[in-house]
Design a protein around this motif. Sequence first.
Motif, PDB file in Angstrom:
ATOM      1  N   ASP A   2       0.839  -1.196   0.000  1.00  0.00           N
ATOM      2  CA  ASP A   2       0.000   0.000   0.000  1.00  0.00           C
ATOM      3  C   ASP A   2       0.869   1.239   0.000  1.00  0.00           C
ATOM      4  OD1 ASP A   2      -2.035  -1.834   0.336  1.00  0.00           O
ATOM      5  OD2 ASP A   2      -1.806  -1.763   2.518  1.00  0.00           O
ATOM      6  N   GLU A   3       1.746   1.293   1.005  1.00  0.00           N
ATOM      7  CA  GLU A   3       2.616   2.450   1.142  1.00  0.00           C
ATOM      8  C   GLU A   3       3.827   2.191   0.291  1.00  0.00           C
ATOM      9  OE1 GLU A   3       2.158   5.083   3.220  1.00  0.00           O
ATOM     10  OE2 GLU A   3       0.187   4.382   3.873  1.00  0.00           O
ATOM     11  N   PHE A   4       3.789   2.607  -0.948  1.00  0.00           N
ATOM     12  CA  PHE A   4       4.896   2.240  -1.821  1.00  0.00           C
ATOM     13  C   PHE A   4       6.124   3.101  -1.559  1.00  0.00           C
ATOM     14  CE2 PHE A   4       6.995   1.701  -5.950  1.00  0.00           C
ATOM     15  CZ  PHE A   4       7.286   0.363  -5.750  1.00  0.00           C
ATOM     16  N   TYR A   5       5.922   4.388  -1.371  1.00  0.00           N
ATOM     17  CA  TYR A   5       7.057   5.271  -1.105  1.00  0.00           C
ATOM     18  C   TYR A   5       7.125   5.574   0.379  1.00  0.00           C
ATOM     19  CZ  TYR A   5       7.028   5.672  -6.103  1.00  0.00           C
ATOM     20  OH  TYR A   5       7.060   5.364  -7.428  1.00  0.00           O
ATOM     21  N   PRO A   6       8.245   5.246   1.015  1.00  0.00           N
ATOM     22  CA  PRO A   6       8.358   5.515   2.444  1.00  0.00           C
ATOM     23  C   PRO A   6       8.401   7.019   2.684  1.00  0.00           C
ATOM     24  CG  PRO A   6      10.494   4.847   1.555  1.00  0.00           C
ATOM     25  CD  PRO A   6       9.496   4.696   0.450  1.00  0.00           C
ATOM     26  N   ASP A   7       7.952   7.459   3.870  1.00  0.00           N
ATOM     27  CA  ASP A   7       8.020   8.887   4.197  1.00  0.00           C
ATOM     28  C   ASP A   7       9.467   9.342   4.249  1.00  0.00           C
ATOM     29  OD1 ASP A   7       5.370   9.315   4.329  1.00  0.00           O
ATOM     30  OD2 ASP A   7       5.208   8.896   6.481  1.00  0.00           O
ATOM     31  N   ARG A   8       9.708  10.554   3.769  1.00  0.00           N
ATOM     32  CA  ARG A   8      11.040  11.145   3.930  1.00  0.00           C
ATOM     33  C   ARG A   8      11.089  11.762   5.318  1.00  0.00           C
ATOM     34  NH1 ARG A   8      15.174  10.984   2.510  1.00  0.00           N
ATOM     35  NH2 ARG A   8      15.785  13.096   1.994  1.00  0.00           N
ATOM     36  N   THR A   9      12.068  11.390   6.099  1.00  0.00           N
ATOM     37  CA  THR A   9      12.101  11.868   7.481  1.00  0.00           C
ATOM     38  C   THR A   9      13.276  12.799   7.753  1.00  0.00           C
ATOM     39  OG1 THR A   9      13.208   9.794   7.992  1.00  0.00           O
ATOM     40  CG2 THR A   9      10.875   9.930   8.522  1.00  0.00           C
ATOM     41  N   THR A  10      14.212  12.896   6.791  1.00  0.00           N
ATOM     42  CA  THR A  10      15.394  13.731   7.009  1.00  0.00           C
ATOM     43  C   THR A  10      15.146  15.158   6.524  1.00  0.00           C
ATOM     44  OG1 THR A  10      16.592  11.762   6.319  1.00  0.00           O
ATOM     45  CG2 THR A  10      17.901  13.742   6.731  1.00  0.00           C
ATOM     46  N   GLU A  11      15.480  16.121   7.329  1.00  0.00           N
ATOM     47  CA  GLU A  11      15.473  17.513   6.885  1.00  0.00           C
ATOM     48  C   GLU A  11      16.819  17.798   6.241  1.00  0.00           C
ATOM     49  OE1 GLU A  11      13.730  20.432   6.659  1.00  0.00           O
ATOM     50  OE2 GLU A  11      12.016  19.091   6.969  1.00  0.00           O
ATOM     51  N   PRO A  12      16.853  18.205   4.976  1.00  0.00           N
ATOM     52  CA  PRO A  12      18.146  18.520   4.352  1.00  0.00           C
ATOM     53  C   PRO A  12      18.866  19.612   5.134  1.00  0.00           C
ATOM     54  CG  PRO A  12      16.441  18.356   2.691  1.00  0.00           C
ATOM     55  CD  PRO A  12      15.745  18.269   4.011  1.00  0.00           C
ATOM     56  N   GLY A  13      20.194  19.496   5.247  1.00  0.00           N
ATOM     57  CA  GLY A  13      20.994  20.445   6.013  1.00  0.00           C
ATOM     58  C   GLY A  13      21.644  21.498   5.124  1.00  0.00           C
ATOM     59  N   GLU A  14      22.899  21.847   5.441  1.00  0.00           N
ATOM     60  CA  GLU A  14      23.580  22.903   4.691  1.00  0.00           C
ATOM     61  C   GLU A  14      23.984  22.404   3.301  1.00  0.00           C
ATOM     62  OE1 GLU A  14      26.999  20.765   6.781  1.00  0.00           O
ATOM     63  OE2 GLU A  14      24.849  21.107   7.050  1.00  0.00           O
ATOM     64  N   VAL A  15      24.303  23.360   2.419  1.00  0.00           N
ATOM     65  CA  VAL A  15      24.718  23.010   1.062  1.00  0.00           C
ATOM     66  C   VAL A  15      26.065  22.293   1.107  1.00  0.00           C
ATOM     67  CG1 VAL A  15      25.506  23.965  -1.131  1.00  0.00           C
ATOM     68  CG2 VAL A  15      23.451  24.879  -0.043  1.00  0.00           C
ATOM     69  N   VAL A  16      26.167  21.124   0.443  1.00  0.00           N
ATOM     70  CA  VAL A  16      27.454  20.416   0.407  1.00  0.00           C
ATOM     71  C   VAL A  16      28.098  20.483  -0.977  1.00  0.00           C
ATOM     72  CG1 VAL A  16      27.173  18.841   2.344  1.00  0.00           C
ATOM     73  CG2 VAL A  16      26.189  18.237   0.133  1.00  0.00           C
ATOM     74  N   LEU A  17      27.266  20.487  -2.002  1.00  0.00           N
ATOM     75  CA  LEU A  17      27.811  20.487  -3.357  1.00  0.00           C
ATOM     76  C   LEU A  17      27.203  21.644  -4.142  1.00  0.00           C
ATOM     77  CD1 LEU A  17      29.431  18.628  -5.542  1.00  0.00           C
ATOM     78  CD2 LEU A  17      27.138  18.000  -6.277  1.00  0.00           C
ATOM     79  N   THR A  18      28.071  22.422  -4.779  1.00  0.00           N
ATOM     80  CA  THR A  18      27.573  23.494  -5.634  1.00  0.00           C
ATOM     81  C   THR A  18      28.113  23.295  -7.040  1.00  0.00           C
ATOM     82  OG1 THR A  18      27.743  24.951  -3.737  1.00  0.00           O
ATOM     83  CG2 THR A  18      27.329  25.990  -5.858  1.00  0.00           C
ATOM     84  N   VAL A  19      27.224  23.289  -7.999  1.00  0.00           N
ATOM     85  CA  VAL A  19      27.623  23.220  -9.398  1.00  0.00           C
ATOM     86  C   VAL A  19      27.261  24.569 -10.006  1.00  0.00           C
ATOM     87  CG1 VAL A  19      27.176  22.103 -11.612  1.00  0.00           C
ATOM     88  CG2 VAL A  19      27.272  20.732  -9.523  1.00  0.00           C
ATOM     89  N   LYS A  20      28.281  25.292 -10.522  1.00  0.00           N
ATOM     90  CA  LYS A  20      28.019  26.645 -10.989  1.00  0.00           C
ATOM     91  C   LYS A  20      28.518  26.809 -12.424  1.00  0.00           C
ATOM     92  CE  LYS A  20      28.381  31.390  -9.335  1.00  0.00           C
ATOM     93  NZ  LYS A  20      29.492  31.995 -10.069  1.00  0.00           N
ATOM     94  N   ASP A  21      27.612  27.202 -13.293  1.00  0.00           N
ATOM     95  CA  ASP A  21      27.927  27.472 -14.705  1.00  0.00           C
ATOM     96  C   ASP A  21      28.699  26.341 -15.359  1.00  0.00           C
ATOM     97  OD1 ASP A  21      26.732  29.940 -14.356  1.00  0.00           O
ATOM     98  OD2 ASP A  21      28.606  30.888 -13.720  1.00  0.00           O
ATOM     99  N   LEU A  22      28.355  25.141 -15.031  1.00  0.00           N
ATOM    100  CA  LEU A  22      29.037  23.984 -15.623  1.00  0.00           C
ATOM    101  C   LEU A  22      28.586  23.821 -17.075  1.00  0.00           C
ATOM    102  CD1 LEU A  22      30.801  21.362 -14.952  1.00  0.00           C
ATOM    103  CD2 LEU A  22      28.598  20.199 -14.818  1.00  0.00           C
ATOM    104  N   LYS A  23      29.560  23.687 -17.957  1.00  0.00           N
ATOM    105  CA  LYS A  23      29.200  23.500 -19.362  1.00  0.00           C
ATOM    106  C   LYS A  23      29.677  22.127 -19.832  1.00  0.00           C
ATOM    107  CE  LYS A  23      28.987  26.068 -23.673  1.00  0.00           C
ATOM    108  NZ  LYS A  23      29.460  24.989 -24.526  1.00  0.00           N
ATOM    109  N   PRO A  24      28.787  21.149 -19.784  1.00  0.00           N
ATOM    110  CA  PRO A  24      29.169  19.825 -20.286  1.00  0.00           C
ATOM    111  C   PRO A  24      29.527  19.926 -21.763  1.00  0.00           C
ATOM    112  CG  PRO A  24      27.091  19.707 -19.071  1.00  0.00           C
ATOM    113  CD  PRO A  24      27.401  21.165 -19.284  1.00  0.00           C
TER     114      PRO A  24
END
Length: 493
Positions: free
Chosen positions: A241-263
């Motif tokens: 029934d409950e296919f997707y478990p509840d998300r319980t974690t509150e995201p914290g501070e920024v760890v990864l920043t991708v800025k103006d990346l041009k693949p």
Amino acid sequence: MEIQMTGIAKAFGTNQVLKDVNLTLKAGEVHALMGENGAGKSTLMNILTGLHKADGGTILVDGKETVYSSPREAETHGIAFIHQELNIWPNLSLLENLYLMQPKKNGLGLLDKKTMLREAQAKCAELQIELPLTKDASECSVGQQQMTEILRVLMLNAKVVIMDEPSAALTERETATLFRMMRQLKAQGVAIVYISHRMEEVFSECDVITVMRDGHTISTKPVGDTSVDEVVRHMVGRSIDEFYPDRTTEPGEVVLTVKDLKPKNFGHTISFDLRKGEILGVAGLMGAGRTEIMRAIFGVDGHDGGEITLEGKELHFKKPEDAIKAGIAFITEDRKGEGLILDFSIGSNITLPNLKQVCPTHVLNKSKLVSFADSLSKKLGVKTQSVHLPASSLSGGNQQKVVIAKWIGLGPSIIIMDEPTRGIDIGAKRDIYDLMNELTSQGVSIIMVSSELPEVLGMSDRIMVIHEGAVAGILPRAEATPESIMTLATGGE
Ligand SMILES: Nc1ncnc2c1ncn2[C@@H]1O[C@H](COP(=O)(O)OP(=O)(O)OP(=O)(O)O)[C@@H](O)[C@H]1O
Ligand SMILES: [Mg+2]
């Protein structure tokens, strides 16, 4: 052609995979074969086509008891098998792959490339598919390789075509083409066995569904007489029934920043950030450039400028090893290219990249390695009797779980997952979602590229939508709906 498999039994060693399986296949029907990873779907079809020998049961082909001695023989009798794992030679052109088994020769006994090319082009035109026939397979997309494999089998004019998860590697357009080809075949009276974990496709394209579990046939029903809920219940033995478990974690501070990346080869630049313990879903149509962006971040393809900052430190990944050293893992969508060493044991596949971590003193501690592999394989629900068995003994979906286990074992702080649940059965998906929750609660951040909207909506804290190589928008979970994502993904406002 009509095929009747009755009471089929098969064991690998002490693993009794099939106990009593029945399957009747009629001309002009598309018959879905469903069951959890490791239920024995591929094995059953390998028995029909002569790769494996059944321990018990009978196979009637048009009423006559038949055992094929090899897949080749089954093919010459009109039963063709498009395998779950691609059977394509990378250093041959698509055309050469098409004609490998039945090359055309001219009067002098030399390969008649011109005729083959003309014939293949005509077939492509007839089926309305576009393939770069003269290109080496290794330079083509996985989808193009898969279409070549499908085309090869169609050119055999088979009466029975078995497709083992054919859509797993295809783009939406290619999948639509596949379905069109299937309808044509059906109209010509060809019987199709369609193996897939995707409920929507099965319910829209198939006539009959057979579900296997624990070595038995649980049910065979016309699609109109069953439902997704019922099929799931038959597959896993309970309702989910409950296919997707509840998300319980509150995201914290920024760890990864991708800025103006041009693949490489991108017209736009990409900017976003990722927080500690966050799941950032990445949605978009196939071909929008989602995988390319991830490859550029991970240092696979390189990029033409931009900044990647991890916990305040600017990084320059020249190769994937650099990214791994920095604590980033990339679980790609291509299981075969992932480098599972099929002859090696499941345990070795999990521990090989993790040796340093499990045995930091460089002295290999065998029992420690085995218990490390064992616990990861249990965590992901890899269906096997022992981690000492070779990876080749696993079903396709379970091989996928080993790939994930291998990466999780490295203890990365950021995990990029590209289509993590493709080819994974519905019960095991839930295991993977629970694992994602567990990892994020420990502070791991996850970037999840997925083409399944319900999965993106069900598991992400934020959703980044990519359209034609650019970020079309980033939506918080609360604002995201299937409509808002599709609008952004198709270039709407
Ligand atoms: N060559 C083999 N040697 C040993 N065991 C095998 C071999 N092939 C398959 N098995 C085992 O048989 C069982 C059924 O595998 P099979 O590949 O038929 O599953 P499947 O239903 O196709 O699963 P999936 O959805 O993951 O592709 C699994 O437990 C697998 O480990
Ligand atoms: Mg299989």
